[in-house]
Each structure stands twice: as C-alpha cells, then as structure tokens.
Design a protein around this motif. Structure first.
Motif, PDB file in Angstrom:
ATOM      1  N   GLU A   3       0.814  -1.182  -0.171  1.00 58.36           N
ATOM      2  CA  GLU A   3       0.032   0.128  -0.060  1.00 58.36           C
ATOM      3  C   GLU A   3       1.055   1.289  -0.110  1.00 58.36           C
ATOM      4  OE1 GLU A   3      -3.412   1.862   2.858  1.00 58.36           O
ATOM      5  OE2 GLU A   3      -3.207  -0.225   2.856  1.00 58.36           O
ATOM      6  N   TYR A 122       1.612   2.799  -9.968  1.00 56.54           N
ATOM      7  CA  TYR A 122       0.597   4.112  -9.533  1.00 56.54           C
ATOM      8  C   TYR A 122       1.177   5.089  -9.901  1.00 56.54           C
ATOM      9  CZ  TYR A 122       4.929   5.868  -7.381  1.00 56.54           C
ATOM     10  OH  TYR A 122       6.217   6.670  -7.121  1.00 56.54           O
ATOM     11  N   LEU A 153     -11.383   8.904 -13.640  1.00 61.61           N
ATOM     12  CA  LEU A 153     -10.781   7.561 -13.554  1.00 61.61           C
ATOM     13  C   LEU A 153     -11.988   6.551 -13.183  1.00 61.61           C
ATOM     14  CD1 LEU A 153      -7.319   8.437 -11.955  1.00 61.61           C
ATOM     15  CD2 LEU A 153      -7.687   7.413 -14.292  1.00 61.61           C
ATOM     16  N   LYS A 154     -12.652   7.123 -12.170  1.00 57.96           N
ATOM     17  CA  LYS A 154     -13.730   6.200 -11.513  1.00 57.96           C
ATOM     18  C   LYS A 154     -14.720   5.795 -12.694  1.00 57.96           C
ATOM     19  CE  LYS A 154     -16.910   5.421  -7.539  1.00 57.96           C
ATOM     20  NZ  LYS A 154     -17.175   6.304  -6.422  1.00 57.96           N
ATOM     21  N   ASN A 157     -13.565   3.084 -14.726  1.00 55.00           N
ATOM     22  CA  ASN A 157     -13.521   2.107 -14.325  1.00 55.00           C
ATOM     23  C   ASN A 157     -11.904   1.675 -13.903  1.00 55.00           C
ATOM     24  OD1 ASN A 157     -16.096   1.434 -13.640  1.00 55.00           O
ATOM     25  ND2 ASN A 157     -16.513   0.638 -15.974  1.00 55.00           N
ATOM     26  N   ALA A 158     -11.191   2.910 -13.702  1.00 49.85           N
ATOM     27  CA  ALA A 158      -9.623   2.684 -13.917  1.00 49.85           C
ATOM     28  C   ALA A 158      -9.359   2.378 -12.423  1.00 49.85           C
ATOM     29  CB  ALA A 158      -8.997   3.712 -14.381  1.00 49.85           C
ATOM     30  N   GLU A 159      -8.705   1.394 -12.087  1.00 50.07           N
ATOM     31  CA  GLU A 159      -8.368   1.083 -10.517  1.00 50.07           C
ATOM     32  C   GLU A 159      -6.937   1.261 -10.586  1.00 50.07           C
ATOM     33  OE1 GLU A 159     -10.085  -2.267  -8.829  1.00 50.07           O
ATOM     34  OE2 GLU A 159     -12.282  -1.522  -9.283  1.00 50.07           O
ATOM     35  N   ILE A 160      -6.452   2.070  -9.884  1.00 54.47           N
ATOM     36  CA  ILE A 160      -4.887   2.433  -9.791  1.00 54.47           C
ATOM     37  C   ILE A 160      -4.819   3.180  -8.676  1.00 54.47           C
ATOM     38  CG2 ILE A 160      -4.843   4.127 -11.623  1.00 54.47           C
ATOM     39  CD1 ILE A 160      -1.905   2.844 -12.400  1.00 54.47           C
ATOM     40  N   PRO A 161      -3.434   3.024  -7.925  1.00 58.77           N
ATOM     41  CA  PRO A 161      -3.370   3.664  -6.644  1.00 58.77           C
ATOM     42  C   PRO A 161      -2.703   5.128  -7.289  1.00 58.77           C
ATOM     43  CG  PRO A 161      -2.324   1.741  -6.288  1.00 58.77           C
ATOM     44  CD  PRO A 161      -2.752   1.677  -7.659  1.00 58.77           C
ATOM     45  N   GLY A 180     -10.859  10.565  -2.261  1.00 60.11           N
ATOM     46  CA  GLY A 180     -10.564   8.959  -2.686  1.00 60.11           C
ATOM     47  C   GLY A 180      -9.056   8.613  -3.163  1.00 60.11           C
ATOM     48  N   SER A 182      -5.210   7.571  -2.836  1.00 62.59           N
ATOM     49  CA  SER A 182      -4.662   6.499  -2.222  1.00 62.59           C
ATOM     50  C   SER A 182      -3.745   6.759  -1.310  1.00 62.59           C
ATOM     51  CB  SER A 182      -4.186   5.415  -3.169  1.00 62.59           C
ATOM     52  OG  SER A 182      -5.157   5.199  -4.434  1.00 62.59           O
ATOM     53  N   ARG A 215     -14.286   3.064   0.360  1.00 62.85           N
ATOM     54  CA  ARG A 215     -13.045   2.434   0.116  1.00 62.85           C
ATOM     55  C   ARG A 215     -12.762   1.410   0.737  1.00 62.85           C
ATOM     56  NH1 ARG A 215      -9.801   4.903  -3.635  1.00 62.85           N
ATOM     57  NH2 ARG A 215      -8.056   3.930  -2.599  1.00 62.85           N
TER      58      ARG A 215
END
Length: 215
Positions: A3, A122, A153-154, A157-161, A180, A182, A215
């Motif tokens: 993380e 990231y 980004l949300k 649907n882009a999931e990245i730190p 939101g 990271s 989250r």
C-alpha cells in the motif's frame, strides 16, 4: 505492491543532506522513500543511492529512485518514479523487469489513462499546490482538479493507486483523503521537523481516519 500510504520525497542542498533527511524520515516511521537528486553526476547519484538503499533496508522501507532507471537497477531499488518528460514506463519495464514498482507523474486525465496503458503501478497526481522543490512546474490542480481527475478515472473504471503530490501540508490531508486518493507524497513537510515522529504519526492518523467509507 505494498500500500502506497505516505511517501517522503527526499530534500536537501547536498547528497549528504538528502541521506540525513531520509534516515530521519525512516527512523520516525516513514515506509516509502523516494530519492530525488537533481543536477548531480552519475557517480554521485549512484553512491548516494547505494547509501539510501542501505538506510531503507535497515528500516524496512521501500526505496523509489526518481527519474534514473540505470541507478534504480544498479542499486536494486524497489522502484522508479518517472516524470512526464522521462523515459516511457514501457521502456523502463523492459529494463527493470516485472518486480520493480513503476510510478508516473500525471497532471491531466489523459496523462493518467496513458500511464495505465503503459503499465505503471501507481500515479503521482499533481502538483496539488505550488512547490519550490520542482523547477518546471505543471499547472497546479488544487482540490477541484484532483477531484475532477479522480472522478473521471472512476467513470473509466480505472483502478490504480493515485498519490497526491506537490506542496502538501498536514492541513491539506483531510480534504485530500476525502477525494478517494490512495496516498500522499510530501517533501518539505517532513524535512527539518523538530518532532518528526509525532508529525508522521499525525499524518498517518489523518490519512486513515479520513478515508471515505466506500473505500
């Protein structure tokens, strides 16, 4: 990849000052270190990076090298952070392999989406505010800019730190975490602090407490 959390970007007038500040940050509980040396010859950069690697190993901290892929590979850093005008992340991946963390600076949604295509681990989003640690500064995003890009980004649907960077101080963290984001990267905020351990503890508490419930 661990993380991202709180990252310290090294600061100092000399390589030795960078190392002193890195050791202080590690000793006080910071677990992500980015060595950011500018305008130094390769031999000095390499020697400083070797010492930084030793410090990070001593305190079980992740070591990221800013910009210089060859130095990152030579000292077995954990990763590299690439600016918008640095080597393409795809090229860096070919040189460093799959086990290296690769981060990329972004200032727009287009930068972010390109980084995702290029396979970064990231994104460093910023600058959040004006900062004197960088000479060529991209447009300042502020809270609205960060929120807008994270929202896009949300939607993709882009999931990245995503780590917020640039002039961030303790008082900014509550608002930033509510977007939101990271993690947080700081430099001046952790340099030459009287009670660094307490400062890091406070920042970490703010980051955890203010995470959005979804989250």
């Amino acid at each position: 990849m661990k993380e991202v959390g709180l990252q310290y970007i090294s600061q100092g007038k000399t390589p030795q000052e960078h190392l002193k500040n890195i050791k202080n940050a590690c000793k006080a509980g910071c677990k992500w270190i980015q060595l950011r040396l500018k305008d130094e010859d390769i031999a000095t950069y390499l020697d400083t990076a070797i010492q930084c690697r030793n410090i990070c190993d001593q305190y079980d901290a992740i070591m990221i090298v800013n910009d210089n892929v060859s130095v990152a590979k030579a000292v077995l850093a954990d990763g590299i952070h690439l600016g918008l005008n640095d080597m393409n992340p795809r090229e860096a991946r070919k040189i460093l392999g799959d086990n290296f963390i690769i981060g990329g600076t972004a200032n727009t949604i287009e930068n972010c989406l390109q980084h995702i295509k290029d396979g970064v681990d990231y994104i460093g989003l910023g600058p959040y505010k004006h900062t004197i640690t960088k000479k060529k500064l991209s447009p300042v995003l502020g809270i609205d800019g960060c929120q807008n890009i994270l929202g896009q980004l949300k939607n993709e649907n882009a999931e990245i730190p995503v780590v917020a960077i640039g002039g961030i101080t303790e008082k900014d963290i509550t608002t930033l975490m509510q977007t939101g984001i990271s993690g947080i990267a700081v430099s001046g905020e952790l340099t030459n602090q009287v009670n660094l351990e307490k400062k890091i503890e406070t920042i970490k508490k703010l980051m955890v407490q203010k995470l959005p419930a979804n989250r």
